[in-house]
Write a protein that holds these residues in place. Structure first.
Motif, PDB file in Angstrom:
ATOM      1  N   ALA A 106       0.800  -1.159  -0.037  1.00 57.16           N
ATOM      2  CA  ALA A 106      -0.003  -0.080  -0.078  1.00 57.16           C
ATOM      3  C   ALA A 106       0.823   1.243  -0.135  1.00 57.16           C
ATOM      4  N   ASP A 107       0.259   2.264  -0.317  1.00 54.47           N
ATOM      5  CA  ASP A 107       0.981   3.552  -0.608  1.00 54.47           C
ATOM      6  C   ASP A 107       1.225   3.911   0.942  1.00 54.47           C
ATOM      7  N   GLU A 108       2.430   4.450   1.324  1.00 56.37           N
ATOM      8  CA  GLU A 108       3.054   4.814   2.622  1.00 56.37           C
ATOM      9  C   GLU A 108       2.135   6.117   2.898  1.00 56.37           C
ATOM     10  N   GLU A 109       1.808   7.012   2.213  1.00 60.02           N
ATOM     11  CA  GLU A 109       1.250   8.113   2.803  1.00 60.02           C
ATOM     12  C   GLU A 109      -0.589   8.003   2.659  1.00 60.02           C
ATOM     13  N   THR A 110      -0.906   7.284   1.578  1.00 65.90           N
ATOM     14  CA  THR A 110      -2.515   7.352   1.660  1.00 65.90           C
ATOM     15  C   THR A 110      -3.177   6.026   2.230  1.00 65.90           C
ATOM     16  N   HIS A 111      -2.105   4.848   2.232  1.00 67.32           N
ATOM     17  CA  HIS A 111      -2.605   3.611   2.828  1.00 67.32           C
ATOM     18  C   HIS A 111      -3.561   2.998   1.676  1.00 67.32           C
ATOM     19  N   GLU A 112      -3.577   3.466   0.436  1.00 64.91           N
ATOM     20  CA  GLU A 112      -4.419   2.986  -0.583  1.00 64.91           C
ATOM     21  C   GLU A 112      -3.573   1.600  -1.037  1.00 64.91           C
ATOM     22  N   ILE A 113      -4.452   0.386  -1.416  1.00 62.58           N
ATOM     23  CA  ILE A 113      -3.837  -0.788  -1.535  1.00 62.58           C
ATOM     24  C   ILE A 113      -3.237  -0.665  -3.102  1.00 62.58           C
ATOM     25  N   GLU A 114      -2.071  -1.297  -3.063  1.00 68.52           N
ATOM     26  CA  GLU A 114      -1.608  -1.385  -4.496  1.00 68.52           C
ATOM     27  C   GLU A 114      -1.642  -2.702  -5.061  1.00 68.52           C
ATOM     28  N   SER A 115      -1.427  -3.621  -4.013  1.00 66.34           N
ATOM     29  CA  SER A 115      -1.672  -5.227  -4.675  1.00 66.34           C
ATOM     30  C   SER A 115      -1.616  -6.126  -3.326  1.00 66.34           C
ATOM     31  N   VAL A 116      -2.398  -7.031  -3.596  1.00 65.79           N
ATOM     32  CA  VAL A 116      -2.640  -8.148  -2.507  1.00 65.79           C
ATOM     33  C   VAL A 116      -2.255  -9.475  -3.334  1.00 65.79           C
ATOM     34  N   GLU A 117      -1.256 -10.297  -2.845  1.00 64.63           N
ATOM     35  CA  GLU A 117      -0.684 -11.431  -3.576  1.00 64.63           C
ATOM     36  C   GLU A 117      -1.099 -12.652  -2.338  1.00 64.63           C
ATOM     37  N   LEU A 118      -1.864 -13.623  -2.798  1.00 64.81           N
ATOM     38  CA  LEU A 118      -2.416 -14.650  -2.111  1.00 64.81           C
ATOM     39  C   LEU A 118      -1.718 -15.974  -2.643  1.00 64.81           C
ATOM     40  N   THR A 119      -1.248 -16.728  -1.576  1.00 64.67           N
ATOM     41  CA  THR A 119      -0.637 -18.113  -1.986  1.00 64.67           C
ATOM     42  C   THR A 119      -1.030 -19.310  -0.923  1.00 64.67           C
ATOM     43  N   ALA A 120      -1.176 -20.420  -1.336  1.00 70.11           N
ATOM     44  CA  ALA A 120      -1.488 -21.543  -0.385  1.00 70.11           C
ATOM     45  C   ALA A 120      -0.616 -22.661  -0.920  1.00 70.11           C
ATOM     46  N   GLU A 121      -0.235 -23.365  -0.071  1.00 67.78           N
ATOM     47  CA  GLU A 121       0.692 -24.559  -0.535  1.00 67.78           C
ATOM     48  C   GLU A 121       0.731 -25.365   0.755  1.00 67.78           C
ATOM     49  N   ILE A 122       1.048 -26.893   0.325  1.00 68.41           N
ATOM     50  CA  ILE A 122       1.276 -27.841   1.432  1.00 68.41           C
ATOM     51  C   ILE A 122       2.648 -27.730   1.758  1.00 68.41           C
ATOM     52  N   ALA A 123       2.892 -27.652   3.209  1.00 61.92           N
ATOM     53  CA  ALA A 123       4.276 -27.493   3.805  1.00 61.92           C
ATOM     54  C   ALA A 123       4.956 -28.781   3.625  1.00 61.92           C
TER      55      ALA A 123
END
Length: 123
Positions: A106-123
């Motif tokens: 997210a932007d440091e000043e506005t906190h507007e989200i730039e991206s969200v990356e989700l992952t899931a895996e078997i350990a």
């Protein structure tokens, strides 16, 4: 062969710690604000990338990771707040546990989200 004369932990020279920099850490309020803004996103939003490989529905992973977030190593990199989240994923019929992770930027000043990356895996 020539040897490098740069400092390493194995030399007897003392580094100039005054010239070293650290990665800035955002305030707890900023991290909470960023997590709250990310929680408002739907997985169909163009800023969300989901690579959960069918182990968990992406919206459930997003909701679970952001419902009561416990970020590790939040940092500020070149004007962007980066928040890392992870949680154990229990997959029915699997001997091993999995993990789901989210990286929120997210932007440091506005906190507007730039991206969200989700992952899931078997350990």
């Amino acid at each position: 062969m020539s040897q490098s004369h740069s400092w390493t932990w194995n030399t007897d020279e003392t580094p100039d710690f005054g010239n070293m920099t650290t990665i800035p850490i955002p305030s707890d309020d900023a991290v909470r604000d960023v997590a709250g803004n990310a929680r408002c996103l739907d997985v169909d939003d163009e800023r969300v990338t989901a690579n959960t490989h069918g182990l968990v529905p992406p919206q459930i992973a997003l909701d679970q990771l952001l419902f009561n977030p416990e970020p590790t190593r939040p940092e500020i990199i070149e004007g962007t707040i980066v928040v890392y989240l992870a949680d154990t994923l229990h997959v029915e019929g699997r001997d091993r546990q999995g993990v789901m992770r989210a990286t929120v930027r997210a932007d440091e000043e506005t906190h507007e989200i730039e991206s969200v990356e989700l992952t899931a895996e078997i350990a």
